[in-house]
Design a protein around this motif. Structure first.
Motif, PDB file in Angstrom:
ATOM      1  N   ASP A 123       0.201  88.981  10.445  1.00 54.45           N
ATOM      2  CA  ASP A 123       1.093  88.812  11.588  1.00 54.45           C
ATOM      3  C   ASP A 123       1.931  87.555  11.386  1.00 54.45           C
ATOM      4  O   ASP A 123       1.435  86.530  10.902  1.00 54.45           O
TER       5      ASP A 123
ATOM      6  N   GLU B  46      -0.881  92.438   4.223  1.00 54.41           N
ATOM      7  CA  GLU B  46      -0.145  92.303   5.473  1.00 54.41           C
ATOM      8  C   GLU B  46      -0.794  91.248   6.352  1.00 54.41           C
ATOM      9  O   GLU B  46      -1.982  90.942   6.236  1.00 54.41           O
TER      10      GLU B  46
ATOM     11  N   ASN C 220       8.258  96.165  12.906  1.00 53.69           N
ATOM     12  CA  ASN C 220       7.510  96.350  14.157  1.00 53.69           C
ATOM     13  C   ASN C 220       6.708  97.642  14.134  1.00 53.69           C
ATOM     14  O   ASN C 220       6.155  98.044  15.165  1.00 53.69           O
TER      15      ASN C 220
ATOM     16  N   ALA D 185       0.839 100.065   4.812  1.00 48.85           N
ATOM     17  CA  ALA D 185       1.696  99.017   4.239  1.00 48.85           C
ATOM     18  C   ALA D 185       2.460  99.522   3.022  1.00 48.85           C
ATOM     19  O   ALA D 185       3.645  99.192   2.844  1.00 48.85           O
TER      20      ALA D 185
ATOM     21  N   ILE E 130       4.734  92.437   5.799  1.00 48.62           N
ATOM     22  CA  ILE E 130       4.208  93.097   4.608  1.00 48.62           C
ATOM     23  C   ILE E 130       4.565  92.251   3.398  1.00 48.62           C
ATOM     24  O   ILE E 130       5.734  91.872   3.220  1.00 48.62           O
TER      25      ILE E 130
ATOM     26  N   SER F  72       5.046  88.191  17.786  1.00 48.72           N
ATOM     27  CA  SER F  72       4.803  88.314  16.349  1.00 48.72           C
ATOM     28  C   SER F  72       5.031  89.754  15.901  1.00 48.72           C
ATOM     29  O   SER F  72       4.923  90.704  16.683  1.00 48.72           O
ATOM     30  N   TYR F  73       5.329  89.883  14.613  1.00 44.80           N
ATOM     31  CA  TYR F  73       5.572  91.194  14.012  1.00 44.80           C
ATOM     32  C   TYR F  73       4.729  91.318  12.748  1.00 44.80           C
ATOM     33  O   TYR F  73       4.084  90.363  12.298  1.00 44.80           O
ATOM     34  N   ARG F  74       4.735  92.470  12.199  1.00 43.29           N
ATOM     35  CA  ARG F  74       3.934  92.771  11.024  1.00 43.29           C
ATOM     36  C   ARG F  74       4.701  92.346   9.766  1.00 43.29           C
ATOM     37  O   ARG F  74       5.818  92.795   9.533  1.00 43.29           O
TER      38      ARG F  74
ATOM     39  N   ARG G 248       3.523  99.394  13.524  1.00 44.44           N
ATOM     40  CA  ARG G 248       2.130  98.957  13.420  1.00 44.44           C
ATOM     41  C   ARG G 248       1.198 100.029  12.875  1.00 44.44           C
ATOM     42  O   ARG G 248       0.023  99.763  12.656  1.00 44.44           O
TER      43      ARG G 248
END
Length: 509
Positions: free
Chosen positions: A338, A336, A378, A384, A351, A347-349, A380
């Protein structure tokens, strides 16, 4: 369920179990199927129908006040001679519930006097009238009908246990509806050369309900109009009592222009696939080795007795013998980082799933390869790997599409314009939603049978449409009028009848 009814069901169950008992086989020197000298007669007084379960659906519609809400808000007819708007809408839904696969099958029900008595109707619309009703719709009136169904849906959700409302999982996907006609208004050619329409289906994964259907020409992209339908679904879920919502879609539904707006609401989470473009590929390649972890998928099910021996792979030896190019999955890794899409201000996560492949030709290993899959979320806090599994669960919506196409036969184009076919899809898909709403009426009282009742409810929600029709609708039934009471007298038994009578007790209260 009263004691008399429970005793009758138990007796019928014992009778069939006795006939199916392998320890008491009949004379095996001759075939089992020995019926002969068969005669047919026409009954003078006793009358029956094959779909006795339709009475339970009528009770459900009455309890949810669906007909009243349709007639109060949907105004398509200037005068009612004799049909109202609800008669037309329910006529299409009942046709699907009684194994109707097209408009012409309405004629079978229309000429069945006992079926008309079972509905308390003198007559029902014929196929031509039903098609004409579909043509009366405008885009605004179809949206009104969807709003009516959503209002009824909230009533159907009421009374569910608290854990039901913890999170609503909303799935989005498009599917092609081909047609052989040449004069269908709004049709177009899709990316694969198919002529027809490309409706968007928005569904609630918790109950497999269809939240919305948006019909579009065949050449339109999957995500077109999706943001507005997501907003509608969010309003319905929050009004219905859900505490949070998870949005899921494939790479066509990333909707980066709307992510910041949805993320601003703390109750909304999303997991969208995102295309493996060159910039993302470079970011994944640059990740250090310690950023990757092995992705171990849980087994799809638990073996209750003993694991069966896997059958021989017939395909693999042929691929090896003819030296076809063969890609075999070796392992999977997950990482993962950003990432801020161009249309977003935050920013978002991201994967990343790396699929490690072995490319073979015959028995010879040519080289090792890898592929990347990307998911934007989104969330957090969730691990993952769990994000990947949640995204993969969205693929179950493909099974919903199959049921809507081949079970309910709602995703078809029997009329002549894009809007009229859209109206037909929405009205016929009501049959599928009625299945879910009937299951939601089943109570889950605490006690020794609580787990059993919960599993029965879940079984109906996940049941294929044909199985539902066979278990709850296709019940040979005698229709008797006694005073002001309409009696449905079941003439046969099946294993779902105890559940059927439990839900009837709720509907009659």
């Amino acid at each position: 369920m009263n004691a008399t009814l429970r005793r009758k069901l138990a007796r019928r169950k014992r009778h069939i179990q006795k006939r199916l008992d392998k320890s008491k086989l009949p004379d095996c020197s001759k075939p089992i199927l020995t019926a002969s000298n068969i005669h047919y007669e026409l009954s003078e007084r006793s009358r029956g129908i094959a779909y006795g379960g339709i009475g339970a659906i009528v009770l459900l519609v009455s309890k949810l006040r669906l007909a009243n809400k349709i007639n109060n808000r949907l105004a398509l007819l200037k005068i009612h001679l004799p049909y109202h708007e609800s008669d037309h809408v329910l006529n299409l839904a009942y046709n699907a519930l009684c194994d109707g696969t097209c408009l012409q099958d309405i004629e079978l029900r229309r000429n069945d006097e006992v079926f008309l008595d079972a509905l308390g109707a003198q007559r029902i619309p014929d196929p031509t009238t039903a098609g004409d009703f579909c043509r009366r719709f405008t885009p605004e009136s179809v949206q009104t009908l969807l709003d009516i169904f959503n209002e009824v849906r909230i009533d159907a959700w009421s009374g569910q246990p608290a854990e039901f409302f913890s999170q609503a999982r909303i799935d989005l996907d498009g599917t092609l509806v081909p047609t052989q006609g040449e004069c269908k208004g709004g049709m177009n050619i899709a990316y694969n050369g198919t002529w027809g329409y490309h409706p968007l289906v928005v569904s609630l994964a918790n109950t497999a309900e269809v939240l919305s259907v948006l019909n579009r020409p065949g050449n339109r992209p999957s995500h077109e109009g999706a943001a507005a339908e997501v907003d509608r679904a969010l309003r319905v879920c929050f009004a219905g009592g859900f505490r949070s919502v998870l949005l899921r879609g494939d790479t066509d539904f990333t909707q980066t222009k709307h992510l910041d707006r949805w993320d601003a609401d703390a109750r909304v989470q999303f997991i969208f696939g995102i295309d493996a473009r060159a910039n993302l590929h470079i970011l994944a390649d640059d990740l250090p080795a310690e950023a990757w972890q092995a992705l171990k998928r849980p087994p799809q099910y638990q073996v209750k007795t003993q694991e069966r021996r896997r059958p021989a792979n017939v395909k693999e030896p042929i691929v090896v013998e003819r030296e076809f190019k063969n890609l075999r999955l070796v392992s999977e890794d997950v990482a993962e980082l950003d990432y801020m899409p161009t249309a977003c201000r935050k920013s978002y996560r991201l994967i990343v799933v790396r699929k490690n492949l072995a490319v073979k030709k015959g028995t010879q290993l040519l080289f090792d390869d890898y592929r990347y899959l990307f998911y934007l979320t989104n969330d957090r806090t969730t691990p993952a790997a769990e994000i990947v599994f949640q995204a993969n669960d969205r693929c179950n919506q493909e099974n919903l599409h199959a049921q809507l196409k081949h079970g309910v036969c709602a995703l078809q184009a029997p009329v002549d314009t894009l809007v009229s076919n859209w109206a037909y899809m929405v009205m016929t898909a009501l049959a599928w939603n009625l299945k879910a709403w009937l299951a939601l009426q089943l109570p889950e009282p605490p006690g020794r049978w609580a787990e059993r009742h919960r599993l029965e409810k879940r079984s109906i929600l996940t049941m294929e449409f044909k199985t539902f029709v066979n278990g709850f609708l296709r019940l040979p039934c005698q229709i008797i009028r006694t005073g002001r009471t309409l009696v449905y007298r079941l003439l046969s038994w099946n294993s779902w009848q105890p559940v059927f009578f439990r839900v009837l007790n709720v509907l009659r209260c």
